[in-house]
Enzyme design. Structure first.
Site, short mmCIF file in Angstrom:
data_model
loop_
_atom_site.label_atom_id
_atom_site.label_comp_id
_atom_site.label_asym_id
_atom_site.label_seq_id
_atom_site.Cartn_x
_atom_site.Cartn_y
_atom_site.Cartn_z
N GLY A 96 -13.46 -4.54 1.23
CA GLY A 96 -14.78 -4.26 1.45
C GLY A 96 -15.36 -3.29 0.28
N GLY A 124 -9.02 -10.25 -0.19
CA GLY A 124 -7.93 -10.92 0.37
C GLY A 124 -7.41 -12.44 0.13
N ARG A 175 0.90 -1.05 0.03
CA ARG A 175 0.11 -0.03 0.01
C ARG A 175 0.78 1.35 0.00
NH1 ARG A 175 -4.79 -1.95 4.27
NH2 ARG A 175 -6.21 -3.09 2.64
N LYS A 227 -19.42 -18.49 2.97
CA LYS A 227 -20.93 -18.26 3.28
C LYS A 227 -21.76 -17.42 2.10
CE LYS A 227 -20.89 -18.27 8.28
NZ LYS A 227 -21.14 -17.36 9.39
#
Length: 397
Positions: free
Chosen positions: A374, A351, A41, A198
């Site tokens: 996100g 990720g 980053r 999920k």
């Protein structure tokens, strides 16, 4: 997506002598001793900072780091290691400034790093008083932190509301372009791979993509739930039986459009979830009651690889099996290789996806690797991110 681009301002000479405030994403992992363990980053933030310096600006850069308590600065929250690493990359000193909200002294050609922005009271909730103070620090606000673009905070939204000029840095602009290419104006067929443990965490993404994509490839625990919905037995595999109706709804949305959710025809099973578990390839119709499905089978992987190689655009979020275990990595490896070999424009994020890309060394063959976890998922859901929204508002005047 119409936003003002920092690169255009620099090219026009509009940045010379101006105070430029860059919101970067420098939230890097550190070990217990405070040493940076991975600096991607920081390296990704360099082009924007260098662009501002080359254009003759007085440059301030800030970021959050970790999860500090607002109003309570602790040494562990400090951006000092980040400033040091950035200095090494730029070949210059990067002074670190604390308590900067009420004013920063920086001259054209200079660069300062402003201490962890999440320590400031009102940052998380985007307090108006803080937003006005932040905006007063600069002539140009540059948002270059896609990983925070889904949050409306002081340094991501409030400052953009009130700064004289608010624009997208090169990293954010690249994300906007890649997302537009993949989702707004895709070359068909458009294939999406959505995998994970999920369905519940990815349900809105699946429904949103089902209305747009030509192939919706599901993997991991999500695929198990879809197998159940298709009437197959999955033994003791991870799944969400209470979401079968939702999975069936996604299949029907796709079918109504002449598209499909490919259900695995073979799988790799084990009796226990372990790296040394014995892997057995089985037809999807022959899964035993005590089996765990830990990967798609070679037949399914080959079929999906053929589809991906014929795609025009590929969106990839999540490995299709337990690729960390050698016995159950074939599905993910075959799919990764197919994406690498495809002439399609590919965008990947999340990720675990980035870990798979690194493991198989295909970074250079992916069209665009998204830096935001996100934020990337929210874009796939069809949401307009707050940072994009305010930058578009400001561009529209």
């Amino acid at each position: 997506m119409n936003v003002i681009r920092f690169s255009d301002l620099c090219a026009n000479g509009a940045v010379q002598g101006q105070r430029v405030f860059i919101r970067a994403d420098l939230n890097v992992p550190q070990d217990d001793a405070g040493h940076i363990t991975e600096d991607t980053r920081i390296r990704a933030s360099v082009p924007c900072i260098q662009m501002a310096l080359d254009a003759g600006a007085a440059v301030m850069v800030t970021s959050h780091l970790g999860r500090p308590t607002e109003g309570e600065f602790k040494p562990a929250d400090s951006l000092a290691p980040v400033a040091k690493r950035l200095g090494e990359l730029l070949g210059r000193d990067v002074p670190l400034v604390a308590n900067w909200v009420d004013g920063v002294s920086v001259a054209p050609g200079q660069l300062v790093m402003l201490e962890n922005c999440r320590v400031n009271k009102g940052e998380k909730k985007n307090a108006p008083e803080l937003a006005h103070k932040l905006a007063a620090l600069c002539d140009i606000f540059v948002h270059d932190a896609f990983g925070t673009a889904h949050r409306a905070e002081g340094t991501t939204y409030g400052i953009a509301q009130f700064a004289p000029i608010a624009c997208a840095g090169p990293l954010l602009a690249a994300e906007i372009d890649a997302i537009s290419q993949a989702l707004a104006n895709p070359k068909r067929p458009l294939a999406a791979i959505v995998a994970g443990s999920k369905v519940s965490t990815k349900l809105t993404i699946l429904k949103s993509l089902a209305k747009n994509v030509d192939q919706l490839i599901v993997g991991g625990g999500i695929a198990n739930t879809f197998m159940l919905a298709a009437g197959l037995k999955i033994g003791k595999s991870l799944a969400e039986p209470d979401l079968l109706d939702e999975a069936k709804a996604v299949i029907e949305i796709m079918k109504a459009r002449g598209a499909e959710v490919p259900i695995p025809t073979d799988v790799v099973t084990a009796k226990t979830f372990a790296a040394d578990a014995v892997a057995t390839v089985k037809k999807a119709t022959e899964v035993a009651d005590d089996d765990l499905i830990l990967d798609i089978g070679p037949e399914t992987a080959a079929k999906l690889a053929t589809q991906l190689k014929a795609a025009g655009t590929i969106v990839w979020n999540g490995p299709v099996g337990v690729f960390e275990f050698a016995a159950f990595e074939n599905g993910t490896q075959v799919i990764a290789q197919a994406i690498a070999e495809s002439s399609a424009f590919s965008i990947a994020g999340g990720g675990d996806t980035l870990a798979a890309i690194a493991k198989y060394g295909i970074e250079k063959q992916i069209g665009y690797i998204s830096t935001g976890g996100g934020a990337f998922l929210e874009v796939l859901e069809g949401k307009t991110l707050p940072a994009f929204d305010i930058l578009m508002q400001r561009a529209a005047g």
